[in-house]
Design a protein around this motif. Sequence first.
Motif, mmCIF file in Angstrom:
data_model
loop_
_atom_site.group_PDB
_atom_site.id
_atom_site.type_symbol
_atom_site.label_atom_id
_atom_site.label_comp_id
_atom_site.label_asym_id
_atom_site.label_seq_id
_atom_site.Cartn_x
_atom_site.Cartn_y
_atom_site.Cartn_z
ATOM 1 N N ARG A 237 0.808 -1.220 0.000
ATOM 2 C CA ARG A 237 0.000 0.000 0.000
ATOM 3 C C ARG A 237 0.844 1.275 0.000
ATOM 4 N NH1 ARG A 237 -5.307 -0.503 0.258
ATOM 5 N NH2 ARG A 237 -6.139 -2.596 0.598
ATOM 6 N N MET A 238 2.058 1.193 0.520
ATOM 7 C CA MET A 238 2.935 2.356 0.440
ATOM 8 C C MET A 238 3.225 2.715 -1.015
ATOM 9 S SD MET A 238 5.814 1.905 3.383
ATOM 10 C CE MET A 238 5.463 2.279 5.105
ATOM 11 N N LEU A 239 3.539 1.712 -1.837
ATOM 12 C CA LEU A 239 3.857 1.969 -3.238
ATOM 13 C C LEU A 239 2.605 2.335 -4.021
ATOM 14 C CD1 LEU A 239 5.987 2.190 -5.358
ATOM 15 C CD2 LEU A 239 5.940 -0.288 -5.656
ATOM 16 N N TRP A 240 1.468 1.759 -3.656
ATOM 17 C CA TRP A 240 0.186 2.157 -4.241
ATOM 18 C C TRP A 240 -0.036 3.647 -4.021
ATOM 19 C CZ3 TRP A 240 -4.136 3.663 -1.133
ATOM 20 C CH2 TRP A 240 -5.335 3.840 -1.826
ATOM 21 N N SER A 241 0.246 4.132 -2.813
ATOM 22 C CA SER A 241 0.078 5.552 -2.507
ATOM 23 C C SER A 241 1.125 6.392 -3.228
ATOM 24 C CB SER A 241 0.179 5.770 -0.992
ATOM 25 O OG SER A 241 0.160 7.143 -0.668
ATOM 26 N N ALA A 242 2.402 5.980 -3.163
ATOM 27 C CA ALA A 242 3.470 6.765 -3.764
ATOM 28 C C ALA A 242 3.303 6.888 -5.282
ATOM 29 C CB ALA A 242 4.819 6.142 -3.440
ATOM 30 N N SER A 243 2.741 5.859 -5.910
ATOM 31 C CA SER A 243 2.528 5.875 -7.358
ATOM 32 C C SER A 243 1.222 6.562 -7.741
ATOM 33 C CB SER A 243 2.536 4.448 -7.915
ATOM 34 O OG SER A 243 1.398 3.720 -7.463
ATOM 35 N N ASN A 244 0.547 7.146 -6.737
ATOM 36 C CA ASN A 244 -0.759 7.777 -6.965
ATOM 37 C C ASN A 244 -1.748 6.784 -7.559
ATOM 38 O OD1 ASN A 244 -2.442 10.052 -6.713
ATOM 39 N ND2 ASN A 244 -2.159 10.601 -8.868
ATOM 40 N N GLU A 245 -1.708 5.554 -6.986
ATOM 41 C CA GLU A 245 -2.617 4.466 -7.324
ATOM 42 C C GLU A 245 -2.383 3.897 -8.726
ATOM 43 O OE1 GLU A 245 -6.677 5.384 -6.335
ATOM 44 O OE2 GLU A 245 -6.094 6.467 -4.514
ATOM 45 N N ARG A 246 -1.183 4.120 -9.256
ATOM 46 C CA ARG A 246 -0.834 3.530 -10.557
ATOM 47 C C ARG A 246 -0.777 2.014 -10.450
ATOM 48 N NH1 ARG A 246 2.427 5.485 -14.996
ATOM 49 N NH2 ARG A 246 3.372 3.761 -16.168
ATOM 50 N N PHE A 247 -0.263 1.506 -9.311
ATOM 51 C CA PHE A 247 -0.132 0.073 -9.098
ATOM 52 C C PHE A 247 -1.104 -0.381 -8.015
ATOM 53 C CE2 PHE A 247 4.211 1.538 -10.231
ATOM 54 C CZ PHE A 247 4.266 0.977 -11.493
ATOM 55 N N ARG A 248 -1.894 -1.381 -8.309
ATOM 56 C CA ARG A 248 -2.843 -1.926 -7.337
ATOM 57 C C ARG A 248 -2.097 -2.786 -6.321
ATOM 58 N NH1 ARG A 248 -5.043 -6.841 -6.924
ATOM 59 N NH2 ARG A 248 -4.288 -7.494 -8.978
ATOM 60 N N PRO A 249 -2.429 -2.640 -5.020
ATOM 61 C CA PRO A 249 -1.814 -3.543 -4.041
ATOM 62 C C PRO A 249 -2.105 -5.001 -4.389
ATOM 63 C CG PRO A 249 -2.964 -1.755 -2.932
ATOM 64 C CD PRO A 249 -3.342 -1.681 -4.388
ATOM 65 N N SER A 250 -1.109 -5.858 -4.234
ATOM 66 C CA SER A 250 -1.256 -7.278 -4.566
ATOM 67 C C SER A 250 -2.063 -7.965 -3.470
ATOM 68 C CB SER A 250 0.120 -7.928 -4.701
ATOM 69 O OG SER A 250 0.925 -7.232 -5.639
ATOM 70 N N THR A 251 -3.284 -8.382 -3.794
ATOM 71 C CA THR A 251 -4.186 -8.984 -2.822
ATOM 72 C C THR A 251 -4.000 -10.498 -2.811
ATOM 73 O OG1 THR A 251 -5.787 -7.214 -3.160
ATOM 74 C CG2 THR A 251 -6.598 -9.231 -2.121
ATOM 75 N N HIS A 252 -3.836 -11.059 -1.612
ATOM 76 C CA HIS A 252 -3.579 -12.493 -1.498
ATOM 77 C C HIS A 252 -4.165 -13.024 -0.197
ATOM 78 C CE1 HIS A 252 -0.203 -10.113 0.030
ATOM 79 N NE2 HIS A 252 0.062 -11.081 0.894
ATOM 80 N N ARG A 253 -4.131 -14.352 -0.041
ATOM 81 C CA ARG A 253 -4.686 -15.036 1.129
ATOM 82 C C ARG A 253 -4.029 -16.407 1.220
ATOM 83 N NH1 ARG A 253 -10.587 -16.052 -1.830
ATOM 84 N NH2 ARG A 253 -9.932 -17.861 -3.082
ATOM 85 N N VAL A 254 -4.246 -17.092 2.346
ATOM 86 C CA VAL A 254 -3.754 -18.469 2.490
ATOM 87 C C VAL A 254 -4.939 -19.360 2.849
ATOM 88 C CG1 VAL A 254 -2.211 -20.045 3.692
ATOM 89 C CG2 VAL A 254 -1.468 -17.696 3.234
ATOM 90 N N HIS A 255 -5.283 -20.271 1.941
ATOM 91 C CA HIS A 255 -6.343 -21.250 2.152
ATOM 92 C C HIS A 255 -5.738 -22.644 2.007
ATOM 93 C CE1 HIS A 255 -10.204 -18.719 1.226
ATOM 94 N NE2 HIS A 255 -9.342 -18.062 1.979
ATOM 95 N N VAL A 256 -6.149 -23.552 2.844
ATOM 96 C CA VAL A 256 -5.682 -24.934 2.719
ATOM 97 C C VAL A 256 -6.879 -25.875 2.802
ATOM 98 C CG1 VAL A 256 -3.410 -24.469 3.685
ATOM 99 C CG2 VAL A 256 -5.258 -25.156 5.206
ATOM 100 N N LYS A 257 -6.705 -27.070 2.271
ATOM 101 C CA LYS A 257 -7.724 -28.099 2.392
ATOM 102 C C LYS A 257 -7.695 -28.666 3.801
ATOM 103 C CE LYS A 257 -7.249 -29.306 -2.488
ATOM 104 N NZ LYS A 257 -6.867 -30.352 -3.479
ATOM 105 N N PRO A 258 -8.774 -29.309 4.260
ATOM 106 C CA PRO A 258 -8.761 -29.918 5.598
ATOM 107 C C PRO A 258 -7.548 -30.830 5.761
ATOM 108 C CG PRO A 258 -10.974 -29.972 4.685
ATOM 109 C CD PRO A 258 -10.066 -29.493 3.584
ATOM 110 N N MET A 259 -6.829 -30.627 6.855
ATOM 111 C CA MET A 259 -5.579 -31.336 7.060
ATOM 112 C C MET A 259 -5.659 -32.225 8.294
ATOM 113 S SD MET A 259 -3.562 -30.582 4.610
ATOM 114 C CE MET A 259 -3.447 -29.385 3.275
ATOM 115 N N PRO A 260 -4.833 -33.274 8.360
ATOM 116 C CA PRO A 260 -4.838 -34.176 9.512
ATOM 117 C C PRO A 260 -4.274 -33.486 10.751
ATOM 118 C CG PRO A 260 -3.033 -34.722 8.040
ATOM 119 C CD PRO A 260 -3.870 -33.697 7.331
ATOM 120 N N ALA A 261 -4.507 -34.095 11.901
ATOM 121 C CA ALA A 261 -3.976 -33.567 13.157
ATOM 122 C C ALA A 261 -2.459 -33.469 13.069
ATOM 123 C CB ALA A 261 -4.387 -34.466 14.312
#
Length: 313
Positions: A237-261
């Motif tokens: 978001r710092m670079l998104w702001s500095a570029s005057n929103e030229r570059f979109r922040p890279s949106t990501h997440r972490v999802h996993v399938k059900p895992m064993p104990a």
Amino acid sequence: MEVPLMELSGRVPSVRLQELQADMGSAAEDIRSQLTGWGFMAAEVPGLGQRVEDMMRKFSEACESTEPSLSDYPYTSVPQLSNGGTHGFFPYNSEIPRLANGVADPKEFIHVSGAMISDQPPGSADVLRAFPDFGAAATEVFDIAFTLISLFGEVVRGMMPEGTPELDLSRDATNLRVINYRDVGDRQVLAHEHSGIQMLGLQLPSSDQGLQYILHDGTWVEPVIAKTDVVLCNIGRMLWSASNERFRPSTHRVHVKPMPAGYRRLSSVLFAYPPHKARQWKMVDGELTTLDATWGDFIANRFQGLGNQTSDT
């Protein structure tokens, strides 16, 4: 919904550890095309994956240690550099992301900053001395990752108007976060959808899949980086702001399938910042504007709503 895998190994520029600057320069146009088309950047660094795997394993071993114990070095008691960079150990269940409805992420992690590595302020490096195997491995990975992210920054800067200042990434303020997800139970969302606060972020190869990105066209993909030599570079978001929103922040997440104990997922990412006391700036219509606020102020504003004092989720 099933998220398609995005194969990257052998399909993105390869940069050699011994020739990072030259190879990144040669790959600049390909990397700019990635940012324009995907919203993030990628490169393959032969030999890096094994270094990262060794570092993460040593962190996992440190998490199991009782004498010494990582709990003796929480970020709340480790000496911090006034010019930015929150470093130290963050205990299990210590971070509550904005979208988590008050539920902490099932993880523990450590921030290793450039300031910590150089023992600034004195005492910051005590945790690295207490766990010397991890400290040595983290220092090596930090050095490589900081060089890489600085070179990615130059590639991005080349896409901005003439007169754009250097990103001024600060080694002291930059953090290498090493994460140990554990005791996840039946949870499938390990990290909610987010974008980072920093100027740039570098995702290093993880022990398992699950990291997903949203492309410019709105679709989610899961880049294959687990147990590879592939790194991903995010716009913060710092670079998104500095570029005057030229570059979109890279949106990501972490999802996993059900895992064993007993399931564990080890990952690491470098968060690169300018000095926190430096003035914010922005390129507006090709002109440089300096703001009456620091990058530290930018971070403080983004802290609101987080479950602890960290700036990266």
